[in-house]
Design a protein around this motif. Structure first.
Motif, PDB file in Angstrom:
ATOM      1  N   ASP A   1       0.715  -1.401   0.035  1.00 17.04           N
ATOM      2  CA  ASP A   1       0.010  -0.036   0.005  1.00 17.04           C
ATOM      3  C   ASP A   1       0.873   1.095   0.147  1.00 17.04           C
ATOM      4  N   HIS A   2       1.889   1.433   0.800  1.00 18.09           N
ATOM      5  CA  HIS A   2       2.692   2.715   1.000  1.00 18.09           C
ATOM      6  C   HIS A   2       3.584   2.803  -0.442  1.00 18.09           C
TER       7      HIS A   2
ATOM      8  N   ASN B   1       0.851   3.944  -2.795  1.00 20.81           N
ATOM      9  CA  ASN B   1       0.302   5.055  -2.506  1.00 20.81           C
ATOM     10  C   ASN B   1       1.164   5.691  -1.749  1.00 20.81           C
ATOM     11  N   PRO B   2       2.299   6.083  -1.822  1.00 16.72           N
ATOM     12  CA  PRO B   2       3.095   6.934  -1.008  1.00 16.72           C
ATOM     13  C   PRO B   2       2.727   7.864  -0.294  1.00 16.72           C
ATOM     14  N   ARG B   3       2.856   8.159   1.052  1.00 16.24           N
ATOM     15  CA  ARG B   3       2.348   9.174   1.743  1.00 16.24           C
ATOM     16  C   ARG B   3       3.679  10.151   1.653  1.00 16.24           C
ATOM     17  N   ASN B   4       3.297  11.595   1.487  1.00 16.52           N
ATOM     18  CA  ASN B   4       4.200  12.621   1.498  1.00 16.52           C
ATOM     19  C   ASN B   4       5.187  12.547   0.271  1.00 16.52           C
ATOM     20  N   TYR B   5       4.589  11.979  -0.856  1.00 19.52           N
ATOM     21  CA  TYR B   5       5.435  12.027  -1.768  1.00 19.52           C
ATOM     22  C   TYR B   5       5.413  13.262  -2.609  1.00 19.52           C
TER      23      TYR B   5
ATOM     24  N   ARG C   1       7.637  18.939   8.928  1.00 23.74           N
ATOM     25  CA  ARG C   1       6.984  18.256   7.907  1.00 23.74           C
ATOM     26  C   ARG C   1       8.105  17.625   7.140  1.00 23.74           C
TER      27      ARG C   1
ATOM     28  N   SER D   1       8.123   6.184   2.379  1.00 26.76           N
ATOM     29  CA  SER D   1       6.836   6.788   2.792  1.00 26.76           C
ATOM     30  C   SER D   1       6.328   6.503   4.329  1.00 26.76           C
TER      31      SER D   1
ATOM     32  N   SER E   1       8.388   9.105   6.661  1.00 35.55           N
ATOM     33  CA  SER E   1       8.098  10.428   6.480  1.00 35.55           C
ATOM     34  C   SER E   1       6.650  10.563   7.250  1.00 35.55           C
ATOM     35  N   GLN E   2       6.015   9.426   7.478  1.00 38.16           N
ATOM     36  CA  GLN E   2       4.616   9.730   8.544  1.00 38.16           C
ATOM     37  C   GLN E   2       5.113   9.786  10.159  1.00 38.16           C
TER      38      GLN E   2
END
Length: 139
Positions: free
Chosen positions: A14-15, A18-22, A58, A74, A77-78
């Motif tokens: 999933d990461h 759908n990477p977070r904070n990309y 951030r 990812s 980054s969280q």
């Protein structure tokens, strides 16, 4: 394969998909990039620090590579916002592997820890430049 490890594998996929904070951040406190030559993974992180100059506010990243390196970036980054640079520096390989939640083969450890190393190296350079600026302004 246990249901728990299957859940973590799904989380990694999933990461990766759908990477977070990309992406990029405007006016980061520091930016640093790194490469894992054995796999071809490439990552670049932007980090914005809070006004104290020590706490991560951030994070954004970009790059290409295998599912493990991209998922690790990812997830990291969280995890980073709210951490101090000292806490970031104290992270080690086991912290990243625990974050991923699955056993990583010795060949894939470099993929898993690339994000951590990129941020740690960037923070170290930032701290060195900050110290140099302080020394220069005191003279």
């Amino acid at each position: 394969m246990s249901m728990g490890s299957d859940m973590y594998r799904q989380q990694i996929l999933d990461h990766y998909r759908n990477p977070r904070n990309y992406g990029e951040l405007s006016e980061p406190s520091f930016t640093h990039e790194g490469v894992n030559p054995s796999c071809g993974d490439e990552l670049e992180f932007d980090v914005v620090l809070e006004d104290d100059g020590e706490t991560v506010e951030r994070v954004a990243f970009r790059g290409d590579g295998c599912a493990i390196s991209q998922a690790s970036a990812s997830m990291l980054s969280q995890k980073l916002p709210g951490m101090t640079l000292a806490e970031v520096d104290s992270m080690d390989r086991d912290d990243v592997i625990d974050m991923l939640g699955v056993e990583i083969s010795p060949m894939r450890v470099k993929c898993a820890v690339l994000a951590e190393k990129v941020v740690q190296d960037g923070a170290e350079i930032y701290e060195g430049e900050k110290e140099l600026d302080r020394t220069t302004t005191e003279e």
